[in-house]
Design a protein around this motif. Structure first.
Motif, PDB file in Angstrom:
ATOM      1  N   PRO A 175       0.803  -1.226   0.000  1.00 14.17           N
ATOM      2  CA  PRO A 175       0.000   0.000   0.000  1.00 14.17           C
ATOM      3  C   PRO A 175       0.834   1.273   0.000  1.00 14.17           C
ATOM      4  CG  PRO A 175      -0.953  -1.612   1.490  1.00 14.17           C
ATOM      5  CD  PRO A 175       0.373  -2.159   1.070  1.00 14.17           C
ATOM      6  N   ASP A 176       1.923   1.312   0.777  1.00 10.36           N
ATOM      7  CA  ASP A 176       2.779   2.498   0.808  1.00 10.36           C
ATOM      8  C   ASP A 176       3.505   2.694  -0.519  1.00 10.36           C
ATOM      9  OD1 ASP A 176       3.289   3.668   3.845  1.00 10.36           O
ATOM     10  OD2 ASP A 176       2.595   1.600   3.840  1.00 10.36           O
ATOM     11  N   ALA A 177       4.070   1.607  -1.058  1.00  9.25           N
ATOM     12  CA  ALA A 177       4.817   1.696  -2.316  1.00  9.25           C
ATOM     13  C   ALA A 177       3.902   2.124  -3.458  1.00  9.25           C
ATOM     14  CB  ALA A 177       5.481   0.359  -2.623  1.00  9.25           C
ATOM     15  N   HIS A 178       2.694   1.600  -3.465  1.00 12.12           N
ATOM     16  CA  HIS A 178       1.760   1.916  -4.539  1.00 12.12           C
ATOM     17  C   HIS A 178       1.252   3.347  -4.411  1.00 12.12           C
ATOM     18  CE1 HIS A 178      -1.766   1.246  -7.248  1.00 12.12           C
ATOM     19  NE2 HIS A 178      -0.888   0.472  -7.851  1.00 12.12           N
ATOM     20  N   ALA A 179       0.970   3.773  -3.209  1.00 12.76           N
ATOM     21  CA  ALA A 179       0.409   5.108  -2.993  1.00 12.76           C
ATOM     22  C   ALA A 179       1.384   6.214  -3.378  1.00 12.76           C
ATOM     23  CB  ALA A 179      -0.010   5.270  -1.534  1.00 12.76           C
ATOM     24  N   CYS A 180       2.685   5.950  -3.280  1.00 14.61           N
ATOM     25  CA  CYS A 180       3.663   6.994  -3.595  1.00 14.61           C
ATOM     26  C   CYS A 180       3.850   7.172  -5.094  1.00 14.61           C
ATOM     27  CB  CYS A 180       4.996   6.710  -2.917  1.00 14.61           C
ATOM     28  SG  CYS A 180       6.024   5.469  -3.747  1.00 14.61           S
ATOM     29  N   GLY A 181       3.295   6.269  -5.903  1.00 14.53           N
ATOM     30  CA  GLY A 181       3.391   6.394  -7.349  1.00 14.53           C
ATOM     31  C   GLY A 181       4.472   5.564  -7.991  1.00 14.53           C
ATOM     32  N   ALA A 182       5.231   4.786  -7.179  1.00 15.71           N
ATOM     33  CA  ALA A 182       6.277   3.925  -7.729  1.00 15.71           C
ATOM     34  C   ALA A 182       5.669   2.643  -8.299  1.00 15.71           C
ATOM     35  CB  ALA A 182       7.291   3.578  -6.645  1.00 15.71           C
ATOM     36  N   TRP A 183       6.455   1.935  -9.090  1.00  9.84           N
ATOM     37  CA  TRP A 183       6.085   0.593  -9.519  1.00  9.84           C
ATOM     38  C   TRP A 183       6.365  -0.360  -8.367  1.00  9.84           C
ATOM     39  CZ3 TRP A 183       4.471  -0.213 -14.737  1.00  9.84           C
ATOM     40  CH2 TRP A 183       4.545   0.919 -15.544  1.00  9.84           C
TER      41      TRP A 183
END
Length: 264
Positions: A175-183
């Motif tokens: 969830p954190d990785a996705h929310a920041c806009g990264a792959w």
């Protein structure tokens, strides 16, 4: 279905593995630079390793009809050897000019030390200067804290999230990785990371956008067919063929194409 394994360490695999991968439908792989089990003691051993995966491993894969590319870096596990890391970073740019290099990686955090953070920042700035993508390793321990610190460093360096893949995610960190806009990379590595079933469930929960799966297969208990196994698991829980293909081909290809060297 076309399959890409965007994170696999073929230097540690046998020719039998290449045959099995080809027969399973894997067409393209990316081999990130990493540690070799025994910590290196001299900068020159990095350089020989870079040449090996850029050239010999590329040709070995081609013999089985598989396209092979690499990312190069000072990996986070060896970043704490400051003197050696500095020497390797000084020479790294000339290796990045090799046509088989798609980006910089693995970079990231391991023990989450100040030295690791410094080496990570310097490689992010190098990638930003060259408009290259980065493959980022999240730590085995304190993974959530490490992932959040990586995201902070990406923001502090003003690195474009579109050019960052944060790898080795779990249910806790996606969830954190996705929310920041990264792959968002998910490593199907049966003992220390995800099973195919867990990776499939994460895709089901979060949707296919910017989601990637890989095997990271090396000398440990790992499987170079982990991505095909995950395809089976995704089918088993009702994920559509279109979404599966997005995860195992379209997304990794779109990510690495940003460097401009990946021609399909």
């Amino acid at each position: 279905m076309r399959i890409c394994d965007p994170h696999i360490h073929m230097i540690s695999r046998t020719t039998d593995d290449y045959e099995k991968m080809r027969d399973a439908g894997i067409e393209l792989i990316v081999e990130p630079a990493f540690w070799l089990g025994e910590p290196r003691r001299h900068p020159e051993t990095f350089f020989d390793y870079f040449r090996h995966i850029c050239n010999f491993e590329h040709d070995r894969a081609a013999g089985y009809g598989i396209k092979h590319f690499v990312t190069l870096s000072v990996n986070p596990r060896e970043a704490n050897h400051r003197e050696m890391a500095d020497a390797v970073l000084k020479e790294l740019p000339r290796f990045l000019d090799h046509p088989n290099v798609l980006g910089i990686g693995e970079i990231g955090l391991d023990q989450i030390t100040p030295v690791e953070e410094d080496i990570l920042r310097r490689q992010l700035l190098l990638a930003k200067e060259r408009k290259m993508v980065v493959l980022i390793h999240t730590p085995h321990r304190n993974k959530l804290a490490g992932t959040r610190r990586i995201i902070e460093i990406l923001k502090e360096t003003d690195f474009p999230m579109t050019h960052a893949e944060i790898d080795h995610n779990t249910e806790e960190t996606t969830p954190d990785a996705h929310a920041c806009g990264a792959w968002c990379g998910h490593t199907v590595y049966y003992v220390t990371k995800l099973t195919p079933e867990r990776a499939a469930a994460i895709v089901k929960e979060n949707g296919p956008e910017r989601m990637i799966v890989n095997s990271s297969a090396d000398w440990g208990v790992s499987n170079p067919l982990a991505v095909p196994k995950t395809i089976e698991a995704m089918r088993g829980i009702g994920i559509s063929e279109r979404d599966i293909e997005t995860v195992v081909w379209d997304n990794p290809i779109a990510f690495f194409r940003q460097t401009g060297r990946l021609k399909i």
